[in-house]
Design a protein around this motif. Structure first.
Motif, mmCIF file in Angstrom:
data_model
loop_
_atom_site.group_PDB
_atom_site.id
_atom_site.type_symbol
_atom_site.label_atom_id
_atom_site.label_comp_id
_atom_site.label_asym_id
_atom_site.label_seq_id
_atom_site.Cartn_x
_atom_site.Cartn_y
_atom_site.Cartn_z
ATOM 1 N N ARG A 167 25.779 1.692 10.846
ATOM 2 C CA ARG A 167 25.090 1.132 9.679
ATOM 3 C C ARG A 167 24.906 -0.373 9.855
ATOM 4 N NH1 ARG A 167 27.652 1.900 3.812
ATOM 5 N NH2 ARG A 167 29.341 0.746 4.848
ATOM 6 N N GLY A 168 23.764 -0.859 9.436
ATOM 7 C CA GLY A 168 23.464 -2.285 9.559
ATOM 8 C C GLY A 168 22.041 -2.542 9.124
ATOM 9 N N ARG A 169 21.383 -3.503 9.774
ATOM 10 C CA ARG A 169 20.005 -3.828 9.404
ATOM 11 C C ARG A 169 19.095 -2.632 9.629
ATOM 12 N NH1 ARG A 169 17.098 -9.334 11.277
ATOM 13 N NH2 ARG A 169 18.804 -10.071 9.917
ATOM 14 N N ASP A 170 18.449 -2.203 8.562
ATOM 15 C CA ASP A 170 17.512 -1.079 8.588
ATOM 16 C C ASP A 170 18.164 0.225 9.066
ATOM 17 O OD1 ASP A 170 15.563 -2.780 7.647
ATOM 18 O OD2 ASP A 170 14.758 -3.230 9.631
ATOM 19 N N VAL A 171 19.468 0.334 8.910
ATOM 20 C CA VAL A 171 20.193 1.586 9.188
ATOM 21 C C VAL A 171 21.091 1.879 7.989
ATOM 22 C CG1 VAL A 171 21.754 2.851 10.699
ATOM 23 C CG2 VAL A 171 20.184 1.160 11.679
ATOM 24 N N ALA A 172 20.774 2.936 7.275
ATOM 25 C CA ALA A 172 21.527 3.343 6.094
ATOM 26 C C ALA A 172 22.282 4.637 6.375
ATOM 27 C CB ALA A 172 20.580 3.539 4.907
ATOM 28 N N VAL A 173 23.243 4.931 5.516
ATOM 29 C CA VAL A 173 23.998 6.191 5.602
ATOM 30 C C VAL A 173 24.097 6.758 4.194
ATOM 31 C CG1 VAL A 173 26.103 7.323 6.393
ATOM 32 C CG2 VAL A 173 25.374 5.180 7.469
ATOM 33 N N VAL A 174 23.868 8.059 4.054
ATOM 34 C CA VAL A 174 24.020 8.705 2.745
ATOM 35 C C VAL A 174 25.173 9.704 2.811
ATOM 36 C CG1 VAL A 174 21.615 8.431 2.064
ATOM 37 C CG2 VAL A 174 22.304 10.500 3.260
ATOM 38 N N HIS A 175 25.981 9.696 1.784
ATOM 39 C CA HIS A 175 27.075 10.661 1.674
ATOM 40 C C HIS A 175 26.646 11.799 0.758
ATOM 41 C CE1 HIS A 175 30.906 12.545 0.989
ATOM 42 N NE2 HIS A 175 30.932 12.177 -0.281
ATOM 43 N N ILE A 176 26.716 13.030 1.258
ATOM 44 C CA ILE A 176 26.463 14.210 0.439
ATOM 45 C C ILE A 176 27.817 14.776 0.022
ATOM 46 C CG2 ILE A 176 25.479 16.534 0.368
ATOM 47 C CD1 ILE A 176 23.423 15.630 2.420
ATOM 48 N N ALA A 177 28.058 14.802 -1.275
ATOM 49 C CA ALA A 177 29.345 15.271 -1.796
ATOM 50 C C ALA A 177 29.321 16.789 -1.880
ATOM 51 C CB ALA A 177 29.621 14.644 -3.155
ATOM 52 N N ASP A 178 29.851 17.433 -0.865
ATOM 53 C CA ASP A 178 29.844 18.893 -0.839
ATOM 54 C C ASP A 178 30.909 19.441 -1.789
ATOM 55 O OD1 ASP A 178 28.958 21.408 0.095
ATOM 56 O OD2 ASP A 178 30.725 21.546 1.389
ATOM 57 N N VAL A 179 30.614 20.600 -2.353
ATOM 58 C CA VAL A 179 31.553 21.289 -3.242
ATOM 59 C C VAL A 179 31.862 22.650 -2.635
ATOM 60 C CG1 VAL A 179 31.948 22.232 -5.550
ATOM 61 C CG2 VAL A 179 30.613 20.126 -5.266
ATOM 62 N N PRO A 180 33.107 22.891 -2.201
ATOM 63 C CA PRO A 180 33.441 24.183 -1.583
ATOM 64 C C PRO A 180 33.113 25.361 -2.496
ATOM 65 C CG PRO A 180 35.203 22.599 -1.220
ATOM 66 C CD PRO A 180 34.248 21.962 -2.186
ATOM 67 N N GLN A 181 32.626 26.422 -1.878
ATOM 68 C CA GLN A 181 32.300 27.652 -2.597
ATOM 69 C C GLN A 181 33.204 28.783 -2.123
ATOM 70 O OE1 GLN A 181 29.994 27.519 -5.094
ATOM 71 N NE2 GLN A 181 29.844 25.331 -4.580
ATOM 72 N N PRO A 211 0.824 -1.215 0.000
ATOM 73 C CA PRO A 211 0.000 0.000 0.000
ATOM 74 C C PRO A 211 0.856 1.264 0.000
ATOM 75 C CG PRO A 211 -0.684 -1.540 1.733
ATOM 76 C CD PRO A 211 0.635 -2.023 1.219
ATOM 77 N N GLY A 212 0.268 2.331 -0.499
ATOM 78 C CA GLY A 212 0.867 3.651 -0.350
ATOM 79 C C GLY A 212 1.627 4.181 -1.537
ATOM 80 N N GLY A 213 2.068 3.302 -2.436
ATOM 81 C CA GLY A 213 2.725 3.770 -3.642
ATOM 82 C C GLY A 213 4.129 4.312 -3.455
ATOM 83 N N MET A 214 4.754 4.087 -2.281
ATOM 84 C CA MET A 214 6.104 4.572 -2.034
ATOM 85 C C MET A 214 7.039 3.405 -1.756
ATOM 86 S SD MET A 214 5.809 8.136 0.099
ATOM 87 C CE MET A 214 5.171 7.373 1.582
ATOM 88 N N PHE A 215 8.296 3.532 -2.199
ATOM 89 C CA PHE A 215 9.289 2.483 -2.012
ATOM 90 C C PHE A 215 10.499 3.028 -1.257
ATOM 91 C CE2 PHE A 215 10.048 4.484 -6.109
ATOM 92 C CZ PHE A 215 11.409 4.753 -6.091
ATOM 93 N N LEU A 216 11.231 2.114 -0.633
ATOM 94 C CA LEU A 216 12.431 2.468 0.124
ATOM 95 C C LEU A 216 13.657 2.454 -0.774
ATOM 96 C CD1 LEU A 216 11.955 0.246 3.310
ATOM 97 C CD2 LEU A 216 11.535 2.705 3.139
ATOM 98 N N ALA A 217 14.596 3.330 -0.478
ATOM 99 C CA ALA A 217 15.942 3.204 -1.029
ATOM 100 C C ALA A 217 16.634 2.120 -0.205
ATOM 101 C CB ALA A 217 16.689 4.525 -0.921
ATOM 102 N N ASN A 218 16.966 1.011 -0.854
ATOM 103 C CA ASN A 218 17.471 -0.148 -0.125
ATOM 104 C C ASN A 218 18.983 -0.034 0.092
ATOM 105 O OD1 ASN A 218 17.469 -2.626 1.148
ATOM 106 N ND2 ASN A 218 17.540 -3.794 -0.759
ATOM 107 N N ILE A 219 19.380 0.981 0.846
ATOM 108 C CA ILE A 219 20.811 1.280 0.990
ATOM 109 C C ILE A 219 21.320 1.004 2.402
ATOM 110 C CG2 ILE A 219 20.883 2.932 -0.917
ATOM 111 C CD1 ILE A 219 20.636 5.183 1.167
ATOM 112 N N ASP A 220 20.610 0.156 3.122
ATOM 113 C CA ASP A 220 21.125 -0.281 4.417
ATOM 114 C C ASP A 220 22.065 -1.465 4.217
ATOM 115 O OD1 ASP A 220 19.188 -2.101 3.674
ATOM 116 O OD2 ASP A 220 18.326 -2.314 5.668
ATOM 117 N N ASP A 221 22.389 -2.163 5.283
ATOM 118 C CA ASP A 221 23.316 -3.298 5.219
ATOM 119 C C ASP A 221 22.770 -4.382 6.144
ATOM 120 O OD1 ASP A 221 25.515 -4.974 4.926
ATOM 121 O OD2 ASP A 221 26.757 -3.860 6.346
ATOM 122 N N ASP A 222 21.727 -5.075 5.675
ATOM 123 C CA ASP A 222 20.991 -5.991 6.540
ATOM 124 C C ASP A 222 21.850 -7.121 7.093
ATOM 125 O OD1 ASP A 222 18.398 -4.840 6.622
ATOM 126 O OD2 ASP A 222 18.035 -5.510 4.577
ATOM 127 N N ALA A 223 22.815 -7.585 6.322
ATOM 128 C CA ALA A 223 23.644 -8.709 6.763
ATOM 129 C C ALA A 223 24.959 -8.256 7.393
ATOM 130 C CB ALA A 223 23.934 -9.622 5.572
#
Length: 601
Positions: free
Chosen positions: A312-326, A39-51
């Motif tokens: 990071r692990g099961r149901d815990v993901a991390v995203v890296h934001i690539a910052d660009v100095p200004q 239900p709901g029409g939304m999906f997860l980004a599967n970027i955790d590390d379950d194992a």
């Protein structure tokens, strides 16, 4: 007669997809349907590390990066110095910006490597936990599908589609047997939405069935679940703090452990755990995933990797934001520390809360949170603070029937000084302090503080700026609990300037330096900042012990805070962080981070 067939099957919203004309007789006979089962029409980004397959590699990558990044830092320093010697300084400035950008890219190599390891990095469903992260679809049975029928499933967007056979396999062509009995499909996002100009989170799954040369298409349009920042109104599950051998830090760790589960993280010399990452989450149909967003502040770079190596692990993901100095920003931009991001709980029209940031964080970070499309981002003025973080003047806590904002009140703090013995020290009941803490804690009397124009003016400015920020956030008086706090201009920067003056010979240069010193108004907590505490369950709040002036043997700031929070049903416990967090220009909130229950709250 030929006609176009248009199918609209989406979780929450219908979409029209026009396909090539199909002979009516063939189109009418196609019995297979493509349906969304989740239900709901939304999906997860599967970027955790379950194992937990990534953790050992993450620890190796992080360890190997230390020496490389130290060498990079030395090379950067040498090249920066060389640019400073060039006669054409306008060109040198342009070259320096290019140098900063290439240096940041080099220094973030480990972060890119760490982020690249996750469950969506391979074309495999890695066990039952990974299976739960899939959005489910189904191709319904077409029991009389002709033997010559062909079927293909395709996708658009940053997703991968699997078909359930003996095991999950990447979906492409379906067999006639699968058309006849029906099959289950599972979809994973391979990334979160980062910038809507790049990808807005839309994914379309298309089933194309061809019979006798005529194609019929069924399609479902889905969207990526937004990354939402955690709320203080959600039930506390775990507190994190940096490992420490400091006796004072270990003392307040023990106080927190009495009221909440506490885990210590190995963060080297960086004790500002709140600044390292922002806890966020995605949620779909009662299932979800934490998404930790590390700070892009270069000072926290190595310590923030604890998110990968320890969390990071099961149901815990991390995203890296690539910052660009200004050109107009610093690599050590204090506004990019995650203690400068708080989330105001839901208000009408904002069911997921509102993100509050101070100053000018990185454009990439702001773009990331705004791209989620589910929480407004409001900027307030924290430029009057030495450190410049939102959590120095406001925090949100759940109360029966809703929530309140606790707000620093320096005007009340000044008023309270008039009601206490003037010859007593402003900081009452101080422990015995050894160097360097005996120099960092101001031991003047209440009267001396009140006679100090710089001190009084710093607090008056702070009071005005806080009121302006409250207006920006649209907070009515009924939402606010004011807590007395006193600020000072005597920060580390002030102490460095005073030390330099002490080493100067008398003359105009020293006179100018004294004038500049006395003009300083950037604020940092004089009393340990009661706003910068920890909200725990059961209407409990852990605050830094304020060491305010005494009246009748009682700390008047502690009494005032306890009484104010009692009006909204809270019990306050006080933890001494004086010679650990406070002298470092932070407090308990700055030094902790939390996981809260985003699924059931």
């Amino acid at each position: 007669m030929n006609r176009s067939t248009t199918w609209a099957v989406a979780g929450l919203t219908a979409v029209a997809l026009t396909v090539a004309p199909v002979p009516a007789s063939a189109a009418d006979s196609i019995g297979a349907q493509l349906q969304a089962a989740t239900p709901g029409g939304m999906f997860l980004a599967n970027i955790d590390d379950d194992a937990n397959a990534c953790r050992s590699a993450a620890q190796r990558i992080t360890s190997e990066a230390v020496a490389r990044e130290e060498a990079n830092e030395q090379r950067f320093s040498d090249e920066k110095e060389a640019l400073a010697q060039l006669p054409d300084q306008e060109q040198a400035e342009r070259d320096f910006l290019a140098l900063r950008r290439s240096h940041r890219w080099e220094q973030n190599l480990a972060d890119r490597q760490l982020a690249a390891c996750n469950d969506a990095a391979d074309a495999v469903v890695n066990g039952a936990a990974d299976e739960r992260d899939l959005f489910r679809l189904r191709v319904t049975p077409w029991s009389n599908a002709p033997a010559a029928a062909t079927a293909k499933v395709t996708t658009s967007g940053k997703v991968r589609l699997f078909v359930k056979r003996a095991r999950w396999e990447v979906a492409d062509v379906l067999t006639v047997a699968e058309l006849r009995r029906g099959v289950d499909l599972g979809l994973e996002g391979t990334d979160v939405v980062r910038d809507r100009a790049d990808w807005d989170g839309t994914a379309v799954v298309t089933l194309t069935v061809t019979v006798a040369g005529a194609a019929t298409t069924r399609a479902v349009r889905l969207r990526a679940a937004p990354v939402l920042t955690q709320l203080n109104t959600q039930r506390l599950q775990r507190v994190f703090a940096a490992e420490s051998d400091d006796e004072n830090a270990r003392g307040w760790h023990a106080e927190i452990a009495k009221v909440a589960p506490l885990t210590t993280l190995a963060t080297a010399d960086d004790g500002w755990t709140q600044d390292l990452f922002e806890p966020a989450y995605q949620k779909v149909d009662g299932h979800g995933m934490r998404v930790l967003v590390p700070s892009v502040n270069d000072r926290h770079r190595q310590a923030a990797r604890a998110a990968y190596t320890q969390l990071r692990g099961r149901d815990v993901a991390v995203v890296h934001i690539a910052d660009v100095p200004q050109a107009d920003s610093d690599d050590d931009n204090t506004y990019d520390s995650m203690g400068n991001l708080e989330t105001m709980p839901p208000t009408p029209g904002h069911p997921n809360g509102t993100i509050v940031v101070g100053g000018t964080p990185s454009a990439r970070v702001m773009t990331f949170f705004r791209a989620q499309g589910a929480q407004d981002v409001v900027t307030v003025d924290t430029g009057w603070l030495t450190v410049g973080h939102v959590d120095e003047f406001i925090q949100f806590l759940p109360v029966d029937g809703g929530w309140k904002a606790i707000v620093a009140d320096p005007a009340a703090g000044l008023t309270m000084l008039a009601s206490v013995p003037q010859k007593e020290k402003l900081h009452g009941n101080l422990p015995t302090l050894e160097w360097p803490y005996d120099e960092r804690i101001d031991k003047r009397t209440v009267a001396e503080f009140r006679a100090d124009d710089q001190f009084v003016d710093t607090n008056r400015i702070a009071a005005r700026r806080i009121d302006q920020n409250i207006a920006t956030l649209g907070l009515p008086a009924s939402r606010i609990v004011r807590i007395p706090v006193l600020f000072t201009a005597r920060s580390f920067d002030w102490a460095l300037a005073q030390s330099a003056i002490d080493g100067m010979d008398d003359g105009p240069e020293k006179d100018d330096a004294i004038v500049a010193l006395n003009a300083m108004r950037y604020a940092v907590g004089e009393t340990p900042n009661l706003i910068n505490g920890l909200v725990v369950n059961g209407n409990r709040y852990v605050a830094p012990k304020p060491y305010g002036p005494l009246l009748g043997g009682h700390d008047v700031f502690e009494t005032a805070a306890s009484q104010a929070l009692a009006t909204v049903g809270y019990q306050v416990s006080y933890a001494d962080d004086l010679t650990s967090a406070h002298v470092g220009e932070g407090e308990i909130h700055c030094s902790t981070n939390t996981f809260r229950d985003y699924l059931t709250s």
